[in-house]
Design a protein around this motif. Sequence first.
Motif, PDB file in Angstrom:
ATOM      1  N   GLN A   1       0.814  -1.214   0.000  1.00  0.00           N
ATOM      2  CA  GLN A   1       0.000   0.000   0.000  1.00  0.00           C
ATOM      3  C   GLN A   1       0.854   1.274   0.000  1.00  0.00           C
ATOM      4  O   GLN A   1       0.674   2.166   0.813  1.00  0.00           O
ATOM      5  CB  GLN A   1      -0.958  -0.010   1.194  1.00  0.00           C
ATOM      6  CG  GLN A   1      -1.864  -1.221   1.210  1.00  0.00           C
ATOM      7  CD  GLN A   1      -2.627  -1.369   2.503  1.00  0.00           C
ATOM      8  OE1 GLN A   1      -2.672  -0.450   3.313  1.00  0.00           O
ATOM      9  NE2 GLN A   1      -3.231  -2.520   2.697  1.00  0.00           N
ATOM     10  N   SER A   2       1.782   1.332  -0.958  1.00  0.00           N
ATOM     11  CA  SER A   2       2.618   2.527  -1.110  1.00  0.00           C
ATOM     12  C   SER A   2       1.774   3.688  -1.630  1.00  0.00           C
ATOM     13  O   SER A   2       0.795   3.478  -2.341  1.00  0.00           O
ATOM     14  CB  SER A   2       3.755   2.267  -2.101  1.00  0.00           C
ATOM     15  OG  SER A   2       4.654   1.326  -1.579  1.00  0.00           O
ATOM     16  N   ASN A   3       2.182   4.907  -1.300  1.00  0.00           N
ATOM     17  CA  ASN A   3       1.446   6.072  -1.802  1.00  0.00           C
ATOM     18  C   ASN A   3       1.844   6.369  -3.253  1.00  0.00           C
ATOM     19  O   ASN A   3       2.770   5.775  -3.795  1.00  0.00           O
ATOM     20  CB  ASN A   3       1.655   7.287  -0.890  1.00  0.00           C
ATOM     21  CG  ASN A   3       3.097   7.714  -0.818  1.00  0.00           C
ATOM     22  OD1 ASN A   3       3.881   7.453  -1.716  1.00  0.00           O
ATOM     23  ND2 ASN A   3       3.450   8.377   0.279  1.00  0.00           N
ATOM     24  N   HIS A   4       1.153   7.298  -3.884  1.00  0.00           N
ATOM     25  CA  HIS A   4       1.357   7.577  -5.304  1.00  0.00           C
ATOM     26  C   HIS A   4       2.750   8.117  -5.597  1.00  0.00           C
ATOM     27  O   HIS A   4       3.358   7.764  -6.611  1.00  0.00           O
ATOM     28  CB  HIS A   4       0.290   8.556  -5.808  1.00  0.00           C
ATOM     29  CG  HIS A   4      -1.081   7.978  -5.782  1.00  0.00           C
ATOM     30  ND1 HIS A   4      -1.452   6.935  -6.595  1.00  0.00           N
ATOM     31  CD2 HIS A   4      -2.169   8.291  -5.038  1.00  0.00           C
ATOM     32  CE1 HIS A   4      -2.717   6.629  -6.357  1.00  0.00           C
ATOM     33  NE2 HIS A   4      -3.171   7.435  -5.406  1.00  0.00           N
ATOM     34  N   PHE A   5       3.269   8.970  -4.736  1.00  0.00           N
ATOM     35  CA  PHE A   5       4.607   9.522  -4.956  1.00  0.00           C
ATOM     36  C   PHE A   5       5.660   8.416  -4.948  1.00  0.00           C
ATOM     37  O   PHE A   5       6.541   8.375  -5.816  1.00  0.00           O
ATOM     38  CB  PHE A   5       4.933  10.575  -3.891  1.00  0.00           C
ATOM     39  CG  PHE A   5       6.323  11.113  -4.022  1.00  0.00           C
ATOM     40  CD1 PHE A   5       6.641  12.010  -5.037  1.00  0.00           C
ATOM     41  CD2 PHE A   5       7.320  10.714  -3.148  1.00  0.00           C
ATOM     42  CE1 PHE A   5       7.932  12.502  -5.175  1.00  0.00           C
ATOM     43  CE2 PHE A   5       8.604  11.196  -3.279  1.00  0.00           C
ATOM     44  CZ  PHE A   5       8.911  12.094  -4.290  1.00  0.00           C
ATOM     45  N   THR A   6       5.575   7.515  -3.994  1.00  0.00           N
ATOM     46  CA  THR A   6       6.525   6.410  -3.911  1.00  0.00           C
ATOM     47  C   THR A   6       6.437   5.516  -5.134  1.00  0.00           C
ATOM     48  O   THR A   6       7.451   5.059  -5.660  1.00  0.00           O
ATOM     49  CB  THR A   6       6.280   5.590  -2.635  1.00  0.00           C
ATOM     50  OG1 THR A   6       6.322   6.457  -1.501  1.00  0.00           O
ATOM     51  CG2 THR A   6       7.322   4.493  -2.475  1.00  0.00           C
ATOM     52  N   MET A   7       5.221   5.280  -5.614  1.00  0.00           N
ATOM     53  CA  MET A   7       5.041   4.461  -6.816  1.00  0.00           C
ATOM     54  C   MET A   7       5.722   5.118  -8.022  1.00  0.00           C
ATOM     55  O   MET A   7       6.377   4.447  -8.817  1.00  0.00           O
ATOM     56  CB  MET A   7       3.556   4.256  -7.107  1.00  0.00           C
ATOM     57  CG  MET A   7       2.828   3.434  -6.072  1.00  0.00           C
ATOM     58  SD  MET A   7       3.270   1.717  -6.126  1.00  0.00           S
ATOM     59  CE  MET A   7       2.485   1.259  -7.635  1.00  0.00           C
ATOM     60  N   LYS A   8       5.563   6.430  -8.154  1.00  0.00           N
ATOM     61  CA  LYS A   8       6.188   7.138  -9.273  1.00  0.00           C
ATOM     62  C   LYS A   8       7.710   7.076  -9.176  1.00  0.00           C
ATOM     63  O   LYS A   8       8.394   6.863 -10.179  1.00  0.00           O
ATOM     64  CB  LYS A   8       5.719   8.585  -9.316  1.00  0.00           C
ATOM     65  CG  LYS A   8       4.282   8.728  -9.759  1.00  0.00           C
ATOM     66  CD  LYS A   8       3.846  10.173  -9.728  1.00  0.00           C
ATOM     67  CE  LYS A   8       2.366  10.281 -10.067  1.00  0.00           C
ATOM     68  NZ  LYS A   8       1.881  11.643  -9.958  1.00  0.00           N
ATOM     69  N   VAL A   9       8.239   7.253  -7.989  1.00  0.00           N
ATOM     70  CA  VAL A   9       9.685   7.190  -7.792  1.00  0.00           C
ATOM     71  C   VAL A   9      10.204   5.795  -8.136  1.00  0.00           C
ATOM     72  O   VAL A   9      11.241   5.649  -8.802  1.00  0.00           O
ATOM     73  CB  VAL A   9      10.061   7.577  -6.345  1.00  0.00           C
ATOM     74  CG1 VAL A   9      11.513   7.249  -6.044  1.00  0.00           C
ATOM     75  CG2 VAL A   9       9.784   9.046  -6.102  1.00  0.00           C
ATOM     76  N   LEU A  10       9.492   4.765  -7.723  1.00  0.00           N
ATOM     77  CA  LEU A  10       9.909   3.397  -8.026  1.00  0.00           C
ATOM     78  C   LEU A  10       9.915   3.132  -9.531  1.00  0.00           C
ATOM     79  O   LEU A  10      10.839   2.512 -10.067  1.00  0.00           O
ATOM     80  CB  LEU A  10       9.008   2.390  -7.319  1.00  0.00           C
ATOM     81  CG  LEU A  10       9.168   2.278  -5.810  1.00  0.00           C
ATOM     82  CD1 LEU A  10       8.102   1.359  -5.226  1.00  0.00           C
ATOM     83  CD2 LEU A  10      10.548   1.773  -5.449  1.00  0.00           C
ATOM     84  N   MET A  11       8.906   3.611 -10.219  1.00  0.00           N
ATOM     85  CA  MET A  11       8.831   3.357 -11.657  1.00  0.00           C
ATOM     86  C   MET A  11       9.885   4.163 -12.431  1.00  0.00           C
ATOM     87  O   MET A  11      10.475   3.670 -13.387  1.00  0.00           O
ATOM     88  CB  MET A  11       7.428   3.654 -12.184  1.00  0.00           C
ATOM     89  CG  MET A  11       6.369   2.672 -11.685  1.00  0.00           C
ATOM     90  SD  MET A  11       6.728   0.950 -12.075  1.00  0.00           S
ATOM     91  CE  MET A  11       7.091   0.258 -10.485  1.00  0.00           C
ATOM     92  N   VAL A  12      10.157   5.388 -11.991  1.00  0.00           N
ATOM     93  CA  VAL A  12      11.227   6.174 -12.625  1.00  0.00           C
ATOM     94  C   VAL A  12      12.579   5.490 -12.375  1.00  0.00           C
ATOM     95  O   VAL A  12      13.432   5.428 -13.274  1.00  0.00           O
ATOM     96  CB  VAL A  12      11.227   7.625 -12.102  1.00  0.00           C
ATOM     97  CG1 VAL A  12      12.489   8.362 -12.488  1.00  0.00           C
ATOM     98  CG2 VAL A  12       9.998   8.363 -12.613  1.00  0.00           C
ATOM     99  N   THR A  13      12.756   4.953 -11.195  1.00  0.00           N
ATOM    100  CA  THR A  13      13.978   4.222 -10.878  1.00  0.00           C
ATOM    101  C   THR A  13      14.129   2.998 -11.771  1.00  0.00           C
ATOM    102  O   THR A  13      15.230   2.682 -12.235  1.00  0.00           O
ATOM    103  CB  THR A  13      13.990   3.810  -9.399  1.00  0.00           C
ATOM    104  OG1 THR A  13      13.847   4.979  -8.591  1.00  0.00           O
ATOM    105  CG2 THR A  13      15.260   3.088  -9.034  1.00  0.00           C
ATOM    106  N   MET A  14      13.035   2.314 -12.044  1.00  0.00           N
ATOM    107  CA  MET A  14      13.101   1.138 -12.909  1.00  0.00           C
ATOM    108  C   MET A  14      13.460   1.524 -14.342  1.00  0.00           C
ATOM    109  O   MET A  14      14.192   0.804 -15.010  1.00  0.00           O
ATOM    110  CB  MET A  14      11.778   0.370 -12.880  1.00  0.00           C
ATOM    111  CG  MET A  14      11.533  -0.349 -11.583  1.00  0.00           C
ATOM    112  SD  MET A  14      12.898  -1.388 -11.052  1.00  0.00           S
ATOM    113  CE  MET A  14      13.021  -2.509 -12.402  1.00  0.00           C
TER     114      MET A  14
END
Length: 116
Positions: free
Chosen positions: A71-84
């Motif tokens: 249940q990560s928040n939206h900002f964390t999800m965006k950071v993870l995907m940019v990192t990928m």
Amino acid sequence: METMIVRPEIALDQFLPIFVESTLVLVFGVGYAAIITLAKMGYFSKKWMPVGYLFWALQTYFLYDFAMMIQSNHFTMKVLMVTMVAYLFVPHLYFYLISAADERYEDKDEILQDTK
């Protein structure tokens, strides 16, 4: 005044799936980097590179699913995907830097060997 941090609860039946998915993120990440790097170095044929990109796609999927499970928040999800997306280019950058360094210092090695 104390601040209270509210975190989402993870159900006990979700522990094993979360653990497995986070492990798969690591396994596919190492597989991606290894296959791409070894293919670029010539130890594997270039035909293996799509398998490496498949590993990257699987890693990205499992990271996204893992983030949803915890249940990560939206900002964390965006950071993870940019990192990928950035991780997609890391083995290519590493190989390029090694190749450029070899080319740059190749002439100096030949000069040193000639003087001996």
